[in-house]
Scaffold this motif. Structure first.
Motif, short mmCIF file in Angstrom:
data_model
loop_
_atom_site.label_atom_id
_atom_site.label_comp_id
_atom_site.label_asym_id
_atom_site.label_seq_id
_atom_site.Cartn_x
_atom_site.Cartn_y
_atom_site.Cartn_z
N UNK A 85 -82.60 25.73 81.03
CA UNK A 85 -83.03 26.09 79.67
C UNK A 85 -81.82 26.46 78.82
N UNK A 86 -81.99 26.34 77.51
CA UNK A 86 -80.90 26.66 76.59
C UNK A 86 -81.35 27.76 75.63
N UNK A 87 -82.05 28.73 76.19
CA UNK A 87 -82.55 29.83 75.36
C UNK A 87 -81.44 30.84 75.11
N UNK A 88 -81.67 31.71 74.13
CA UNK A 88 -80.69 32.76 73.83
C UNK A 88 -80.55 33.68 75.03
N UNK A 140 -79.59 34.20 82.83
CA UNK A 140 -80.99 34.38 82.40
C UNK A 140 -81.71 33.06 82.15
N UNK A 141 -80.99 31.94 82.30
CA UNK A 141 -81.61 30.64 82.06
C UNK A 141 -82.51 30.26 83.24
N UNK A 142 -83.36 29.27 82.99
CA UNK A 142 -84.32 28.79 83.99
C UNK A 142 -84.01 27.34 84.33
N UNK A 143 -84.12 26.97 85.60
CA UNK A 143 -83.90 25.58 85.96
C UNK A 143 -85.19 24.80 85.71
N UNK A 144 -85.06 23.73 84.93
CA UNK A 144 -86.21 22.96 84.46
C UNK A 144 -86.39 21.66 85.25
N UNK A 152 -77.26 19.36 81.64
CA UNK A 152 -76.42 20.35 80.97
C UNK A 152 -75.77 21.38 81.89
N UNK A 153 -75.82 21.15 83.21
CA UNK A 153 -75.17 22.12 84.11
C UNK A 153 -74.88 21.47 85.45
N UNK A 154 -73.71 21.76 86.00
CA UNK A 154 -73.41 21.38 87.38
C UNK A 154 -74.01 22.43 88.31
N UNK A 155 -74.69 21.95 89.35
CA UNK A 155 -75.28 22.86 90.33
C UNK A 155 -74.73 22.49 91.70
#
Length: 390
Positions: free
Chosen positions: A92-95, A100-104, A204-207
């Motif tokens: 997620x790209x929330x504030x 605090x982001x969530x994996x979608x 949007x992210x390397x995991x």
């Protein structure tokens, strides 16, 4: 492919519910039973499960998932190197903070290798150092080599879908920092901005996960007496084959998704068996697993139907027309139930067909039929003997 009973399917599993006329036909002349592909105490991964199916005891041969994938894409590994899977995922790209982001989405809408190559290059230019090296794989699946690294505990992204990522980030400060920096780089990347405009999930992210050391598999032909060919879109499976000295087929359009080139995989198997002198072909279809991770009942059923018609049906029709005797085994490497959207260690049903055998039972091939049969294989790595030894 294996699953649990689903209310929306009238209490049937996807395999029970799907239209599978070819597997139904074969099952009448087959041994149908259950096999445990995941040794007790080991995680239910595609790595351990496929090693089992190919006859390698994971308790002896497993050294991590990522090193097997590294073999597939030609990464030169030293004994002191650690390989890690580098998924390009959607979070997620929330504030708020990164934690605090969530994996979608663990696959970023099954992003293409070409798009991922562009994104990974941006990460590579910013984050690669003398000790950390990025390598492009297939679709969302890539590789990080950590020179003189450590086999740290890391969580697969498909195990935490829909959850806040903070509790699942690496304890290693460098790996965690690289993941956070990759998010800063990728969420603003023009390619991801365009994907969002098109309604696609951004990668949007390397995991990082699946850390392990250089694998040492025994030669498949020496072990079994059979010359084998691997047909898969997934680097993990190709890497197992490379490590085992098997052939690896290249199939255009094979991408590990629902709309992979099923017919191309089938033709590659037929060419290996009927023209190129191979004794054994391992056709791996990733789509049922991916649809399980996505939590899509409809797409998982469709993947099973594609497997039945566009692989098993075409394959058996051609082998029958060629007039050759053959044996064929069908099974999932592990369950990926819709309910949990990740792998479980439950036993899976197998079908073992012999073109020369008489009709055996009036049964079908699915989880329920496998459980009611008397055939059980507790050690998954022993199953291949059922295929090779009459």
């Amino acid at each position: 492919m294996a699953d649990e009973a689903i209310e929306d399917l009238g209490g049937k599993t996807p395999l029970e519910y799907a239209s599978t006329p070819n597997m139904d036909r074969l099952s009448k002349k087959s041994e149908v039973g259950m096999v445990n592909t995941i040794p007790d105490g080991m995680k239910p991964g595609s790595d351990t499960a496929n090693l089992s199916v190919l006859g390698y005891d994971p308790r002896i041969y497993y050294s991590g998932r990522s090193p097997l994938e590294a073999l597939s894409i030609g990464v030169p590994m030293k004994d002191s190197d650690i390989a890690l899977r580098c998924n390009l995922v959607t979070i997620s790209e929330k504030a708020g903070a990164f934690e605090e982001q969530t994996i979608i989405d663990h696959s970023s809408d099954e992003i293409s290798t070409e798009d991922c190559g562009v994104l990974l290059q941006a990460v590579k230019e910013a984050l690669e150092t003398e000790r950390y090296h990025f390598y492009t794989g297939t679709s969302y699946r890539h590789c990080l080599i950590w020179e003189n690294g450590e086999t740290v505990e890391l969580t697969p992204p498909h195990d935490v879908l829909g959850q806040v990522i903070g509790g699942y980030l690496p304890e290693d400060t460098v790996l965690k920092a690289m993941m956070e920096k990759s998010y800063a780089i990728l969420k603003e990347h023009p390619l991801n901005m365009e994907r969002k405009k098109q309604g696609l999930n951004p990668a949007n992210c390397c995991w990082f996960w699946g850390a392990g050391t250089k694998p040492m598999l025994s030669d498949f032909q020496e072990k079994t007496g059979k010359r084998g060919m691997m047909i898969s879109a997934v680097d993990l499976l190709k890497g197992i084959a490379v490590g085992a000295g098997m052939g690896v087929a290249s199939v255009e359009g094979a991408n590990g998704g629902l709309h992979t080139n099923y017919e191309g995989k089938t033709q590659a198997a037929l060419k290996a068996l009927l023209e190129d002198g191979y004794d054994f072909a391992y056709i791996h279809v990733e789509a049922p697993d991916e649809m399980g991770h996505q939590g899509s009942v409809e797409k998982k059923v469709k993947a099973i139907e594609y497997l039945d018609g566009r692989v098993i049906g075409l394959l058996t029709e051609a082998l029958d027309a060629a007039g050759t005797d053959y044996r064929l085994m069908v099974l999932p490497d592990h369950p990926t139930p819709i309910r949990v959207r990740t792998h479980t260690a439950d036993s899976v049903p197998y079908l073992l067909y012999d073109s020369t055998a008489p009709r055996r039972e009036n049964w079908l091939y699915n989880e329920k039929e496998g459980k009611r049969s008397s055939f059980r294989v507790d050690e998954g790595h022993m199953l291949i003997r059922h295929l090779f030894e009459k």
